[in-house]
Scaffold this motif. Structure first.
Motif, PDB file in Angstrom:
ATOM      1  N   LYS A 292       0.963  -1.345   0.042  1.00  0.00           N
ATOM      2  CA  LYS A 292       0.004   0.151   0.152  1.00  0.00           C
ATOM      3  C   LYS A 292       1.038   1.406  -0.367  1.00  0.00           C
ATOM      4  O   LYS A 292       0.473   2.180  -0.675  1.00  0.00           O
TER       5      LYS A 292
ATOM      6  N   LEU B  34      -5.849  -1.636   7.052  1.00  0.00           N
ATOM      7  CA  LEU B  34      -6.119  -1.690   6.541  1.00  0.00           C
ATOM      8  C   LEU B  34      -4.978  -1.098   5.268  1.00  0.00           C
ATOM      9  O   LEU B  34      -5.336  -0.938   4.715  1.00  0.00           O
TER      10      LEU B  34
ATOM     11  N   TRP C  21       0.597  -6.050   9.197  1.00  0.00           N
ATOM     12  CA  TRP C  21      -0.180  -6.482   8.089  1.00  0.00           C
ATOM     13  C   TRP C  21      -0.132  -8.073   7.812  1.00  0.00           C
ATOM     14  O   TRP C  21      -1.375  -8.040   8.299  1.00  0.00           O
TER      15      TRP C  21
ATOM     16  N   ARG D  70      -3.756  -9.193  10.132  1.00  0.00           N
ATOM     17  CA  ARG D  70      -4.156 -10.430   8.600  1.00  0.00           C
ATOM     18  C   ARG D  70      -4.790 -11.084   9.920  1.00  0.00           C
ATOM     19  O   ARG D  70      -6.227 -12.697   9.346  1.00  0.00           O
TER      20      ARG D  70
ATOM     21  N   PHE E  53     -13.511 -13.903  11.635  1.00  0.00           N
ATOM     22  CA  PHE E  53     -13.954 -13.516  11.407  1.00  0.00           C
ATOM     23  C   PHE E  53     -14.346 -15.050  10.662  1.00  0.00           C
ATOM     24  O   PHE E  53     -15.309 -15.438  10.756  1.00  0.00           O
TER      25      PHE E  53
ATOM     26  N   LEU F  45     -19.538   1.111   2.332  1.00  0.00           N
ATOM     27  CA  LEU F  45     -18.888   0.397   1.336  1.00  0.00           C
ATOM     28  C   LEU F  45     -20.716  -0.252   1.468  1.00  0.00           C
ATOM     29  O   LEU F  45     -20.994  -0.448   0.127  1.00  0.00           O
TER      30      LEU F  45
ATOM     31  N   GLU G  38      -8.252   1.855  -6.791  1.00  0.00           N
ATOM     32  CA  GLU G  38      -7.594   1.520  -5.501  1.00  0.00           C
ATOM     33  C   GLU G  38      -6.453   1.630  -6.495  1.00  0.00           C
ATOM     34  O   GLU G  38      -6.321   2.415  -7.444  1.00  0.00           O
TER      35      GLU G  38
ATOM     36  N   SER H 102     -14.765  -5.855  -6.522  1.00  0.00           N
ATOM     37  CA  SER H 102     -15.390  -4.843  -5.610  1.00  0.00           C
ATOM     38  C   SER H 102     -14.477  -5.317  -4.422  1.00  0.00           C
ATOM     39  O   SER H 102     -14.744  -4.832  -3.543  1.00  0.00           O
ATOM     40  N   PHE H 103     -14.150  -6.968  -4.412  1.00  0.00           N
ATOM     41  CA  PHE H 103     -13.986  -7.240  -2.294  1.00  0.00           C
ATOM     42  C   PHE H 103     -12.356  -7.532  -2.600  1.00  0.00           C
ATOM     43  O   PHE H 103     -11.783  -7.984  -2.098  1.00  0.00           O
ATOM     44  N   ASN H 104     -11.163  -6.056  -4.078  1.00  0.00           N
ATOM     45  CA  ASN H 104      -9.902  -6.086  -3.575  1.00  0.00           C
ATOM     46  C   ASN H 104      -9.500  -8.242  -3.853  1.00  0.00           C
ATOM     47  O   ASN H 104     -10.486  -9.035  -4.433  1.00  0.00           O
TER      48      ASN H 104
ATOM     49  N   ARG I  48      -4.913  -9.601   0.081  1.00  0.00           N
ATOM     50  CA  ARG I  48      -5.059  -8.048   0.696  1.00  0.00           C
ATOM     51  C   ARG I  48      -6.679  -8.263   0.568  1.00  0.00           C
ATOM     52  O   ARG I  48      -7.214  -7.707   0.851  1.00  0.00           O
TER      53      ARG I  48
ATOM     54  N   CYS J 145     -10.980  -9.072   0.811  1.00  0.00           N
ATOM     55  CA  CYS J 145     -11.787  -8.590   1.954  1.00  0.00           C
ATOM     56  C   CYS J 145     -12.447  -9.205   2.809  1.00  0.00           C
ATOM     57  O   CYS J 145     -12.476 -10.532   2.443  1.00  0.00           O
TER      58      CYS J 145
END
Ligand code: HEM
Length: 512
Positions: free
Chosen positions: A107, A123, A130, A134, A141, A313, A382, A447-449, A453, A455
Motif C-alpha cells: 500500500k 487496512l 499486516w 491479518r 471472522f 461500502l 484502488e 469489488s472485494f479486492n 489482501r 476483503c
C-alpha cells in the motif's frame, strides 16, 4: 530580446513559419480535445486541466479515457507536484499487482499517511505488521461467536430501527433520502457489532450523533487529500487549518468515543465475550512485551478499521441496488418472487424481517447485488505503489515509487472484459446454466479486492446486504421521486451526488 524581434522582422519567412507552426499545433490540440477522450499533456501543468475539467464526473471520464487508451494510461501531473500516476483497468495488470507480484505492490507509506485516521491498523499496514494483523482478523471472522453476533445484530437493527423508520416515512408519505438512511443504519450496525452497544443513529427525532458526524468529516477530508497535491494538504495539516483542522477535530471526537468504550469494557465485571469485535480482541492473547499504552493503541486502530472497513461500502451498495430496482422493476419482481418462498419473522408493526441464514437460497438476489457492485463498485478505485522497477503484462514499464490507480468503475464498463452488454444491468450474467452463482475471478471483479489482501468481510457484507435488501423489498415498494437525477459523486467512495430521493409504499403481503 530586441535583436530577436529585429531578426524575425528581417526574415519574415522565418516569422511566418514559426507562427504557422504554433497555429497548426494549437489547431491539432483543439481537434484532439474535441475528438479524443485522452488528456492532453500541457507543458508545466501536465494533464491537470483534464483532471480539473472532469472533476465533476471523474469516474466516467476516466472510463472513457481508459476505453480509448486500451485499459492503461499514464497521467502526468504538474511539474514538481508529485501527482503523476498510472491509471489502469486491465485485469491482467490487476492480477499481476494484486496476486502474482503482490510483494512489489504494498500500500505504501503515502497511502498510510493519507489514511492516517486508521493509525497502523490492518487496512493500511504492510509487511510483517499486516501479516500479523491479518492472521488475527481471519480468526475473528472465522469464529462462530463473531458471525452469529454480527448476524443477530443486523437482524435486530433491521427489525427495531430500519424498518420502523421506513414505515413511519411510508405512513406520512414523506420523501426520503435513501442513501442518508443507509449511512446511518450501517453506522448503527457497525458500532453495535464492534462495541456491543447502541449508538442510535436512525431515530426519527434525533440528529446524527457526534461520532457519525465525525466519520463524515473524516471522509470529506480524505477526498480533499486525494484531489490536491500532497504537499498542500500536508502543509494545511501542519498549520491545522481548513479541511485538515476539521479532520483533526473529527479524530478527537472519534478517539474519545473509542477510548470511552474501551474503558467501559475494562471496567465491567463480566468480561464474557458476546462475539463483538472489542471483546474478541480484548480476549486475544496479545504480545506480552507490549505496554498497556501500546495495547490500547492497537485496539483503537483495530476498531477504527472495523468501523471504516464496511459501513459506507454497505450503505452505498444498498443505495445503488435500490436505484437499479427502481430502474429495472422486472428484476425487483423476480427478487420478490424468490424471497416470498423463504421464511421470515414478524416484528412489531407487522414488519417482516429475513434472517441471513434463511436467505441462503436467494441466488437471484445475490446476483443482483453482485451486478450492482460490478457497475457501481463501492470503492471506485484502488491504489498501489511499486516498491521496485517492474514491467506490467502489457509491456508498460513501471519505475520504483510509481503510483498505480486501478479504476474498478471502468473495469465493470469495458466490453472486452464483460461483453457487449457491459453497460446493462443484468443479474442473469451471474447465474450459470445450472442455476448456481457463476464465479468470476477477483482480478476481473475487483469489488472485494483480489489476492492476499482481499476483503475479509465479503461474506458478512453480502449477508448483511441481502438481509436489508430482502426485508425492504418485501415490506415496501421504493419509488424514485420524479425528476430527481441520481449520479455518482467524484469521491473515494461511490456516493450518489445529490443523494437518492424516494417515496415508500407499504406492500400488503403476508409471509409464505
Ligand atoms: C459492500 C461491502 C464491502 C465491500 C464492497 C468491501 C470491499 C473491500 C475492499 C475493496 C477492500 C480492499 C481495501 C484496500 O485494500 O484498500 C476490503 C478490505 C477489507 N475489508 Fe471489506 N468490503 C465490504 C464489507 C466489509 C465488511 C462488512 C467488513 C468487516 C466488518 C470488511 C472488512 C475488510 C477488511 C478487514 C479488509 C482489509 C483486508 C486487508 O487489508 O488485509 N469489509 N474490503
Amino acid at each position: 530580446m530586441v535583436s530577436f524581434w529585429s531578426f524575425l522582422l528581417s526574415y519574415p519567412e522565418v516569422f511566418l513559419a514559426i507562427a504557422c507552426f504554433f497555429c497548426l499545433s494549437l489547431f491539432r490540440l483543439v481537434r484532439h480535445c474535441h475528438k479524443s477522450d485522452l488528456p492532453v499533456n500541457w507543458p508545466v501543468i501536465g494533464m491537470l486541466p483534464f483532471l480539473v475539467r472532469n472533476l465533476y464526473q471523474i469516474h466516467d471520464s476516466v472510463t472513457d479515457m481508459l476505453r480509448e487508451a486500451g485499459c492503461t494510461f499514464r497521467i502526468i501531473g504538474p511539474w514538481f507536484l508529485n501527482m503523476s500516476f498510472l491509471a489502469t483497468c486491465d485485469p491482467a495488470t490487476v492480477n499481476h499487482c494484486f496476486n502474482t507480484n503482490f510483494n512489489n505492490y504494498p500500500k505504501g507509506s503515502e497511502f498510510a499517511e493519507m489514511f492516517d485516521i486508521l493509525g497502523d491498523g490492518l487496512l493500511v499496514a504492510d509487511s510483517a505488521s499486516w501479516e500479523y494483523q491479518r492472521r488475527v482478523a481471519m480468526q475473528v471472522f472465522a469464529s462462530r461467536a463473531f458471525r452469529s453476533f454480527s448476524m443477530s445484530t443486523i437482524t435486530r437493527k433491521a427489525g427495531t430501527v430500519l424498518l420502523p423508520f421506513l414505515d413511519h416515512m411510508a405512513k406520512h408519505g414523506s420523501q426520503v433520502e435513501l442513501e442518508g438512511i443507509f449511512m446511518r443504519f450501517s453506522l448503527d450496525v457497525s458500532y453495535s457489532t464492534v462495541f456491543a452497544t447502541d449508538l442510535d443513529c436512525l431515530s426519527v427525532s434525533h440528529p446524527i450523533p457526534a461520532f457519525g458526524q465525525a466519520t463524515k468529516e473524516v471522509e470529506e477530508g480524505m477526498l480533499f487529500r486525494h484531489v490536491v497535491p500532497p504537499s498542500l494538504w500536508k502543509l494545511l495539516r501542519m498549520l491545522k487549518v481548513g479541511s485538515e483542522k476539521k479532520m483533526a477535530d473529527a479524530r478527537v471526537v472519534i478517539d474519545k468515543f473509542i477510548y470511552e468504550e474501551i474503558a467501559k469494557w475494562k471496567a465491567q465485571a463480566n468480561k464474557e465475550c458476546q462475539g463483538d469485535v472489542l471483546s474478541m480482541y480484548m480476549n486475544w492473547p496479545m504480545d506480552p512485551s507490549m505496554s498497556e499504552q501500546q495495547k490500547t493503541l492497537f485496539l483503537r486502530d483495530t476498531v477504527v478499521g472495523f468501523i471504516f472497513a464496511g459501513k459506507d461500502l454497505i450503505a452505498v451498495t444498498l443505495t445503488w441496488f435500490f436505484y437499479m430496482m427502481c430502474k429495472h422493476p422486472h428484476v425487483e419482481a423476480k427478487i420478490l418472487e424468490e424471497i416470498k418462498a423463504l421464511q421470515s419473522t414478524t416484528w412489531p408493526g407487522n414488519l417482516s424481517v429475513f434472517e441471513c441464514d434463511n436467505l441462503r437460497p436467494a441466488t437471484y438476489l445475490q446476483a443482483a447485488l453482485l451486478e450492482t457492485l460490478r457497475l457501481f463498485p463501492a470503492t471506485p478505485f484502488e491504489e498501489k505503489e511499486a516498491l521496485n522497477d517492474d514491467v506490467l503484462p502489457d509491456g508498460t514499464m513501471v519505475s520504483k515509487g510509481t503510483r498505480i490507480v486501478f479504476s474498478l468503475y471502468a473495469m465493470g464498463r469495458i466490453k472486452g472484459i464483460w461483453g457487449k452488454d457491459c453497460m446493462e444491468f443484468r443479474p442473469e450474467r451471474w447465474i450459470s446454466k445450472s442455476g448456481r452463482l457463476r464465479h468470476e475471478p477477483s482480478y476481473k471483479f475487483l469489488s472485494f479486492n483480489s489476492g492476499p489482501r482481499s476483503c475479509l468481510g465479503k461474506d458478512l457484507g453480502l449477508s448483511n446486504m441481502k438481509m436489508a435488501a430482502a426485508s425492504i423489498i418485501y415490506n415496501f415498494k421504493v419509488e424514485l421521486v420524479e425528476g430527481h437525477a441520481v449520479m455518482p459523486e467524484s469521491a473515494v467512495i461511490l456516493h450518489t451526488r445529490n443523494g437518492m430521493m424516494v417515496r415508500l409504499k407499504r406492500r400488503e403481503l403476508t409471509a409464505a
